[in-house]
Design a protein around this motif. Structure first.
Motif, PDB file in Angstrom:
ATOM      1  N   ASN A   1      40.179  42.123  32.802  1.00 19.25           N
ATOM      2  CA  ASN A   1      41.087  42.583  33.533  1.00 19.25           C
ATOM      3  C   ASN A   1      40.859  42.755  35.268  1.00 19.25           C
ATOM      4  OD1 ASN A   1      42.485  44.015  31.679  1.00 19.25           O
ATOM      5  ND2 ASN A   1      41.511  46.005  31.059  1.00 19.25           N
ATOM      6  N   ILE A   2      40.292  41.232  35.421  1.00 20.90           N
ATOM      7  CA  ILE A   2      40.077  40.550  36.595  1.00 20.90           C
ATOM      8  C   ILE A   2      41.219  40.427  37.679  1.00 20.90           C
ATOM      9  CG2 ILE A   2      38.706  39.573  37.924  1.00 20.90           C
ATOM     10  CD1 ILE A   2      36.235  40.355  35.917  1.00 20.90           C
ATOM     11  N   TYR A   3      41.841  39.724  37.964  1.00 27.54           N
ATOM     12  CA  TYR A   3      43.199  39.363  38.489  1.00 27.54           C
ATOM     13  C   TYR A   3      42.741  38.638  39.105  1.00 27.54           C
ATOM     14  CZ  TYR A   3      45.091  43.814  37.299  1.00 27.54           C
ATOM     15  OH  TYR A   3      44.946  45.124  36.447  1.00 27.54           O
ATOM     16  N   TYR A   4      41.995  38.065  39.491  1.00 27.69           N
ATOM     17  CA  TYR A   4      41.324  36.333  40.563  1.00 27.69           C
ATOM     18  C   TYR A   4      40.302  36.609  39.347  1.00 27.69           C
ATOM     19  CZ  TYR A   4      40.563  33.339  44.763  1.00 27.69           C
ATOM     20  OH  TYR A   4      39.923  32.535  45.581  1.00 27.69           O
ATOM     21  N   ALA A   5      40.659  35.247  38.979  1.00 27.21           N
ATOM     22  CA  ALA A   5      39.857  34.283  37.523  1.00 27.21           C
ATOM     23  C   ALA A   5      38.686  33.748  38.446  1.00 27.21           C
ATOM     24  CB  ALA A   5      40.938  33.671  37.580  1.00 27.21           C
ATOM     25  N   PRO A   6      38.861  33.456  39.861  1.00 27.22           N
ATOM     26  CA  PRO A   6      36.924  32.746  40.399  1.00 27.22           C
ATOM     27  C   PRO A   6      36.321  33.872  40.390  1.00 27.22           C
ATOM     28  CG  PRO A   6      39.222  31.959  41.158  1.00 27.22           C
ATOM     29  CD  PRO A   6      39.817  32.298  40.583  1.00 27.22           C
ATOM     30  N   SER A   7      36.576  34.991  40.824  1.00 31.20           N
ATOM     31  CA  SER A   7      35.862  36.311  40.461  1.00 31.20           C
ATOM     32  C   SER A   7      34.816  36.490  40.093  1.00 31.20           C
ATOM     33  CB  SER A   7      36.270  37.716  40.757  1.00 31.20           C
ATOM     34  OG  SER A   7      37.181  37.822  42.299  1.00 31.20           O
ATOM     35  N   VAL A   8      35.227  36.235  38.130  1.00 32.70           N
ATOM     36  CA  VAL A   8      34.558  36.027  36.892  1.00 32.70           C
ATOM     37  C   VAL A   8      33.216  35.202  37.364  1.00 32.70           C
ATOM     38  CG1 VAL A   8      34.021  35.356  35.148  1.00 32.70           C
ATOM     39  CG2 VAL A   8      36.181  36.377  35.789  1.00 32.70           C
ATOM     40  N   LEU A   9      33.180  34.014  38.286  1.00 31.78           N
ATOM     41  CA  LEU A   9      32.033  33.151  38.808  1.00 31.78           C
ATOM     42  C   LEU A   9      31.117  33.827  39.812  1.00 31.78           C
ATOM     43  CD1 LEU A   9      33.980  29.936  40.119  1.00 31.78           C
ATOM     44  CD2 LEU A   9      32.819  30.320  37.842  1.00 31.78           C
ATOM     45  N   PHE A  10      31.558  34.926  40.207  1.00 28.47           N
ATOM     46  CA  PHE A  10      30.252  35.679  41.240  1.00 28.47           C
ATOM     47  C   PHE A  10      30.422  36.801  40.553  1.00 28.47           C
ATOM     48  CE2 PHE A  10      33.325  33.785  44.456  1.00 28.47           C
ATOM     49  CZ  PHE A  10      32.630  33.975  45.332  1.00 28.47           C
ATOM     50  N   LEU A  11      30.642  37.082  39.237  1.00 27.83           N
ATOM     51  CA  LEU A  11      30.228  38.197  38.939  1.00 27.83           C
ATOM     52  C   LEU A  11      29.203  38.060  38.245  1.00 27.83           C
ATOM     53  CD1 LEU A  11      30.758  41.145  37.117  1.00 27.83           C
ATOM     54  CD2 LEU A  11      32.551  40.149  35.803  1.00 27.83           C
ATOM     55  N   PHE A  12      29.142  36.261  36.943  1.00 24.98           N
ATOM     56  CA  PHE A  12      28.695  35.948  36.368  1.00 24.98           C
ATOM     57  C   PHE A  12      27.048  35.456  37.586  1.00 24.98           C
ATOM     58  CE2 PHE A  12      31.283  35.132  33.405  1.00 24.98           C
ATOM     59  CZ  PHE A  12      30.165  35.622  31.853  1.00 24.98           C
ATOM     60  N   GLY A  13      26.608  35.470  38.431  1.00 19.86           N
ATOM     61  CA  GLY A  13      26.510  35.300  39.498  1.00 19.86           C
ATOM     62  C   GLY A  13      25.419  36.362  39.795  1.00 19.86           C
ATOM     63  N   ILE A  14      25.730  37.614  39.973  1.00 16.96           N
ATOM     64  CA  ILE A  14      25.645  38.615  40.066  1.00 16.96           C
ATOM     65  C   ILE A  14      24.551  39.538  39.224  1.00 16.96           C
ATOM     66  CG2 ILE A  14      25.709  40.944  40.521  1.00 16.96           C
ATOM     67  CD1 ILE A  14      28.066  40.033  42.609  1.00 16.96           C
ATOM     68  N   LEU A  15      25.521  39.395  37.838  1.00 15.57           N
ATOM     69  CA  LEU A  15      24.641  39.323  36.607  1.00 15.57           C
ATOM     70  C   LEU A  15      23.393  38.917  36.555  1.00 15.57           C
ATOM     71  CD1 LEU A  15      27.819  40.785  33.883  1.00 15.57           C
ATOM     72  CD2 LEU A  15      26.627  41.748  35.590  1.00 15.57           C
ATOM     73  N   PHE A  16      23.624  38.012  36.737  1.00 16.60           N
ATOM     74  CA  PHE A  16      22.160  36.354  36.389  1.00 16.60           C
ATOM     75  C   PHE A  16      21.150  36.846  37.233  1.00 16.60           C
ATOM     76  CE2 PHE A  16      24.624  34.389  34.122  1.00 16.60           C
ATOM     77  CZ  PHE A  16      23.781  33.276  32.537  1.00 16.60           C
ATOM     78  N   ILE A  17      21.356  37.982  38.886  1.00 16.68           N
ATOM     79  CA  ILE A  17      20.724  37.873  39.825  1.00 16.68           C
ATOM     80  C   ILE A  17      20.003  39.156  39.087  1.00 16.68           C
ATOM     81  CG2 ILE A  17      19.996  38.029  41.963  1.00 16.68           C
ATOM     82  CD1 ILE A  17      22.241  36.308  42.504  1.00 16.68           C
ATOM     83  N   ILE A  18      20.914  40.244  38.912  1.00 14.28           N
ATOM     84  CA  ILE A  18      20.035  41.492  38.457  1.00 14.28           C
ATOM     85  C   ILE A  18      19.338  41.069  37.645  1.00 14.28           C
ATOM     86  CG2 ILE A  18      20.539  43.451  37.557  1.00 14.28           C
ATOM     87  CD1 ILE A  18      23.630  43.450  39.287  1.00 14.28           C
ATOM     88  N   GLY A  19      19.328  40.440  36.022  1.00 14.78           N
ATOM     89  CA  GLY A  19      18.849  39.996  35.014  1.00 14.78           C
ATOM     90  C   GLY A  19      17.704  39.163  35.508  1.00 14.78           C
ATOM     91  N   TYR A  20      17.497  38.707  36.869  1.00 13.20           N
ATOM     92  CA  TYR A  20      16.559  37.997  37.074  1.00 13.20           C
ATOM     93  C   TYR A  20      15.422  38.740  37.812  1.00 13.20           C
ATOM     94  CZ  TYR A  20      12.904  34.164  38.450  1.00 13.20           C
ATOM     95  OH  TYR A  20      12.038  33.729  38.839  1.00 13.20           O
TER      96      TYR A  20
END
Length: 112
Positions: free
Chosen positions: A59-78
């Motif tokens: 339910n993300i309305y602006y699809a490129p925001s998914v790129l940032f979401l994955f980036g943030i999740l990867f960084i949090i995991g690291y």
């Protein structure tokens, strides 16, 4: 346009990452995470339909925001991984310091 910038940034990041691994500034085992991260971002950028599909499912309305979401999740995991490593190293340093103090006490305070 966002996808093109994302592809270019990810490729540059990957090239820089490989360069610093080659120069020995980053250990190979720590670089695996970053290589996977950049490949995932490149994949999502190359296949906008996949990014849009994931965006719809989340339910993300602006699809490129998914790129940032994955980036943030990867960084949090690291960051969590680095925190675990720092905790283990801190415990090892404390133990080594205590062992050194005991050994110096047993040797009459003489250092080798």
């Amino acid at each position: 346009m966002v996808y093109i910038l994302s592809i270019m940034a990810s490729i540059l990041f990957l090239c820089y990452l490989l360069y610093i691994v080659k120069k020995g500034k980053l250990d190979e085992r720590h670089s695996i995470f970053w290589i996977i991260f950049s490949l995932v971002i490149i994949l999502l950028s190359l296949i906008p339909d996949l990014t849009e599909y994931i965006a719809k499912k989340l339910n993300i309305y602006y699809a490129p925001s998914v790129l940032f979401l994955f980036g943030i999740l990867f960084i949090i995991g690291y960051l969590i991984h680095l925190s675990i490593v720092c905790t283990k190293q801190n415990k090892m340093i404390i133990r080594l310091t205590q062992e050194l103090a005991i050994e110096q006490k047993n040797n009459g305070g003489k250092q080798k």
